[in-house]
Design a protein around this motif. Structure first.
Motif, PDB file in Angstrom:
ATOM      1  N   GLN A 198      61.447  14.120  48.857  1.00 26.80           N
ATOM      2  CA  GLN A 198      62.561  13.986  49.794  1.00 26.80           C
ATOM      3  C   GLN A 198      63.788  14.763  49.310  1.00 26.80           C
ATOM      4  O   GLN A 198      64.482  15.409  50.101  1.00 26.80           O
ATOM      5  CB  GLN A 198      62.899  12.503  49.969  1.00 26.80           C
ATOM      6  N   THR A 253      66.154  22.153  50.345  1.00 29.28           N
ATOM      7  CA  THR A 253      65.666  23.358  51.017  1.00 29.28           C
ATOM      8  C   THR A 253      66.104  23.436  52.465  1.00 29.28           C
ATOM      9  O   THR A 253      66.194  24.528  53.034  1.00 29.28           O
ATOM     10  CB  THR A 253      64.131  23.412  50.943  1.00 29.28           C
ATOM     11  N   SER A 254      66.352  22.281  53.089  1.00 30.78           N
ATOM     12  CA  SER A 254      66.767  22.298  54.492  1.00 30.78           C
ATOM     13  C   SER A 254      68.241  22.631  54.658  1.00 30.78           C
ATOM     14  O   SER A 254      68.673  23.043  55.735  1.00 30.78           O
ATOM     15  CB  SER A 254      66.484  20.939  55.138  1.00 30.78           C
ATOM     16  N   TRP A 295      63.754  17.396  47.365  1.00 32.72           N
ATOM     17  CA  TRP A 295      63.440  18.818  47.537  1.00 32.72           C
ATOM     18  C   TRP A 295      63.591  19.237  48.991  1.00 32.72           C
ATOM     19  O   TRP A 295      64.128  20.309  49.294  1.00 32.72           O
ATOM     20  CB  TRP A 295      62.028  19.080  47.049  1.00 32.72           C
ATOM     21  N   GLN A 296      63.164  18.387  49.891  1.00 28.25           N
ATOM     22  CA  GLN A 296      63.286  18.707  51.312  1.00 28.25           C
ATOM     23  C   GLN A 296      64.753  18.794  51.730  1.00 28.25           C
ATOM     24  O   GLN A 296      65.141  19.687  52.495  1.00 28.25           O
ATOM     25  CB  GLN A 296      62.558  17.649  52.141  1.00 28.25           C
ATOM     26  N   ASN A 297      65.561  17.870  51.234  1.00 26.79           N
ATOM     27  CA  ASN A 297      66.991  17.900  51.571  1.00 26.79           C
ATOM     28  C   ASN A 297      67.655  19.169  51.051  1.00 26.79           C
ATOM     29  O   ASN A 297      68.526  19.752  51.710  1.00 26.79           O
ATOM     30  CB  ASN A 297      67.693  16.675  51.004  1.00 26.79           C
TER      31      ASN A 297
END
Length: 715
Positions: A290, A296-297, A292-294
């Motif tokens: 999560q 990269t987004s 990492w997703q935050n």
């Protein structure tokens, strides 16, 4: 979600037991990564307050109550140097370094980042070094440091966040606040810990139930102490550590005065801490995707800087930890030849985990109604530092430290236990011939072996066939001597063979047997013919002599089945004597009252008691014959198979005969058995057949087995 977390932690433990070369923490993180794919964890947010209260507080409390007080007292100055002075220097130097690499981040947040990654985790170190021979002085320093540097990091983080949100910072005020929070937490923890100890002592003097009273108080202590300390603005972590130290000293003072309490308490805390430690790394694996997703987004342009800061912070902290003993700022009490090695161990073993993760997620979500700046970046750096601190020691420590050399192998321990149990069993057999009491004792002693070989099913069935013949012969002997009516004896023989076959049938054959029983209930006349055919088929597996005994009896003729030739109990004969002789032989002519009288006597308690007593006598005679036979044929090669058969007959026998006298005799035999085991170990030690470590392990096992048996016997 809790069920999934427990399942993931247990699964990681199972994989670690199968492949122990990889540290357990990595399996737990991998389990968390898999768990992150579950929809329930897709938007999982870790509440820092609950995390600190429910996971960190009990873990730190247990570390406090299990720490070596003598070692902590001797190394108190070195502990404070590592946990306070080194922590403060790391926060200052690390913050300046992070701000220099990434000038966009405010200096106060750079200090907050350094405070987050400063605390070390001794539990993670133990996970990585489980199979390594870590020098005792280095491990003591690491454990003592991790008890107190958590609070240093937390206080430093609080001061840095306060400076960032208010824009004001005073060195003098911050130093005073640090002292109050740090030492205030220790003092409060000592006071509250002593009060709880006095309360537990009061309940123990009243001889209250340890499991129902003392244990819950002990388990609740860290939660209560932590909440009180936090409400007063003091360090909750240091408070629970201090309370744990008090409880540890209390348990050591009690020694053997409360053995049951200590065994129950230690077992509970072992299970609890193992589970909570698993939660920590599972949660780390769960939240990393999560984070990492935050990142990269939102923005990936700063990713190289974040990675450089992560590697740089870890390298900087490792360097500081190496220089600290090099400049004699901490005394590791190392030998001159091992001084450099111990410094490297101390430096590399600065593993980060539990507290670092909790502090990273304790960063506020918002500030003045806006998302907290750099929050995801700080969490990413913290997670990367945790992973680096786990991976680097795993690779480098085996190059510095030798692997643990076990004093004895598992096979040597298994062989010693087998010899010990066999000796005790042989001594018991020579001391008594009461198989009814001896059999369950032998069965329980055999369970001490722990390693159960898979039995040979074919050999088990051969033994069952032989024991069935032995029991049938014993009942046949009772019939020949006139001790039991022939019809009753052969009925018992058929019943015991039927039970024997039913107990070891395949699932499909068991279903067929249940079908036959149901048919017997619904269609008794038809089923009787079917069962007689089935009994005769079973008898074909016996020897010729036992076929004759089983089907016809010793005389060679089928037992008489007519009521006039069958001996009847006295109570039934008295009821029939009231019927006139001219109609006694023809039940069709009996009146309703006469039939009811005979039927009531057949169903009466006296008749049933006599029947049960007769069945018990036959079962006991057969059991004694079978136990004698098993003792004669038992060898080292068929021991496992004999245990299976002995277990079947022992369970069956216990259903027929169980009373207080039997229990008392069993207890006496168990006491003798444990004494025989102690004697075996002592003799083997005197003859130097066993190493000192193996002797200690066997003594410990006997003591624990004896304690467990006595507790279960008294329950």
């Amino acid at each position: 979600m809790v069920i999934l977390l427990v399942t993931a932690a247990v699964a990681a433990n199972i994989v670690y037991d199968l492949f122990p070369r990889v540290p357990l923490a990595f399996y737990q993180i991998a389990a968390g990564l898999i768990l992150s794919l579950v929809p329930s964890f897709s938007d999982f947010h870790l509440e820092p307050e609950l995390f600190m209260l429910l996971i960190i507080a009990p873990l730190m409390f247990n570390d406090g109550q299990t720490v070596n007080i003598g070692s902590l007292r001797r190394n108190l100055r070195s502990t404070l140097s590592l946990a306070v002075l080194l922590a403060v220097v790391t926060v200052v130097v690390g913050g300046l370094f992070a701000h220099a690499i990434w000038s966009a981040i405010p200096l106060a947040l750079a200090f907050a980042l350094a405070a987050i990654v400063t605390p070390t985790d001794a539990v993670a170190v133990k996970s990585i070094t489980a199979d390594l021979e870590v020098p005792e002085n280095a491990m003591n320093a690491l454990e003592s440091e991790s008890l107190f540097n958590d609070a240093s990091g937390l206080v430093a983080l609080s001061l840095a966040l306060a400076a960032f949100t208010t824009g004001e910072f005073s060195v003098g005020h911050s130093l005073l606040q640090f002292i109050i929070v740090f030492f205030g937490g220790i003092i409060l923890g000592l006071i509250l810990g002593m009060l709880v100890v006095l309360l537990r002592q009061a309940f123990q003097k009243k001889a209250m139930n340890a499991v129902a009273v003392d244990l819950p108080i002990n388990v609740m202590t860290p939660f209560l102490v932590y909440m009180v300390a936090e409400e007063l603005g003091l360090s909750g972590i240091l408070a629970v550590v201090a309370a744990g130290l008090v409880h540890g000293m209390q348990m050591r003072r009690l020694q053997l005065t409360s053995t049951q309490t200590q065994v129950v308490t230690r077992s509970t805390w072992t299970i609890l801490t193992s589970l909570l430690n698993g939660f920590v790394f599972v949660l780390l694996g769960t939240v990393m995707p999560q984070v990492w997703q935050n990142l990269t987004s939102s923005d990936t342009s700063h990713m190289p800087q974040l990675i450089v800061i992560s590697i740089g912070l870890y390298a900087l902290m490792t360097l500081l930890r190496y220089l600290w003993p090099a400049f004699n700022l901490v005394n590791l009490r190392s030998e001159s030849t091992h001084a450099n090695r111990d410094r490297l161990i101390l430096a590399i073993s600065g593993v980060h985990g539990t507290i670092t993760l909790a502090m990273a997620f304790s960063l506020p979500l918002t500030l003045s109604g806006h998302p907290f700046p750099f929050r995801n970046s700080l969490i990413f750096i913290s997670g990367t530092v945790i992973l680096l601190s786990l991976i680097i020691p795993t690779l480098l420590l085996p190059l510095l430290i030798d692997k643990k050399q076990a004093s004895f192998s598992q096979s040597e321990l298994d062989d010693a236990i087998t010899q010990m149990v066999n000796f005790a069993v042989d001594q018991l057999k020579s001391a008594t011939d009461d198989h009814a009491i001896l059999a369950p004792v032998i069965e329980t002693l055999n369970s001490q072996r722990g390693h159960h070989q898979v039995s040979d099913e074919k050999q088990v069935h051969q033994l069952l066939e032989q024991t069935g013949e032995v029991e049938s012969a014993a009942i046949g002997d009772m019939i020949e001597k006139g001790e039991v009516d022939a019809t009753v004896g052969w009925k018992y023989n058929r019943m015991q063979i039927f039970q024997l076959q039913f107990a070891f049938l395949s699932p499909f054959a068991r279903i067929k047997m249940w079908g036959r029983l149901l048919t017997l209930r619904l269609f008794p006349k038809h089923a009787q013919k079917t069962f007689r055919k089935h009994y005769r088929q079973q008898a074909k597996t016996f020897s010729k002599e036992n076929q004759r005994r089983f089907l016809t009896g010793p005389s060679g003729a089928l037992p008489a089945r007519s009521s006039e030739n069958r001996p009847l109990p006295a109570v039934v004969q008295e009821a029939m004597a009231q019927i006139p002789a001219n109609i006694r032989q023809d039940p069709q002519k009996w009146s309703r009252a006469q039939r009811r009288s005979v039927r009531q006597q057949l169903r009466g308690s006296d008749f049933m008691a006599a029947k049960q007593q007769l069945m018990a006598q036959m079962e006991d005679r057969g059991f004694q014959a079978v136990m004698t036979y098993l003792n004669q044929v038992e060898t080292a090669a068929n021991q496992t198979e004999v245990e299976v058969v002995r277990h079947y007959y022992t369970v069956r026998h216990s259903r027929f005969n169980r009373n207080e006298a039997t229990n008392d005799k069993e207890d006496q035999l168990f006491i003798q058995a444990f004494q025989y085991e102690y004697a075996f170990v002592q003799r083997a030690a005197n003859e130097q057949k066993l190493s000192d470590a193996l002797v200690n392990e066997l003594h410990s096992k006997i003591s624990m087995d004896q304690l467990v048996y006595m507790q279960s016997a008294n329950s």
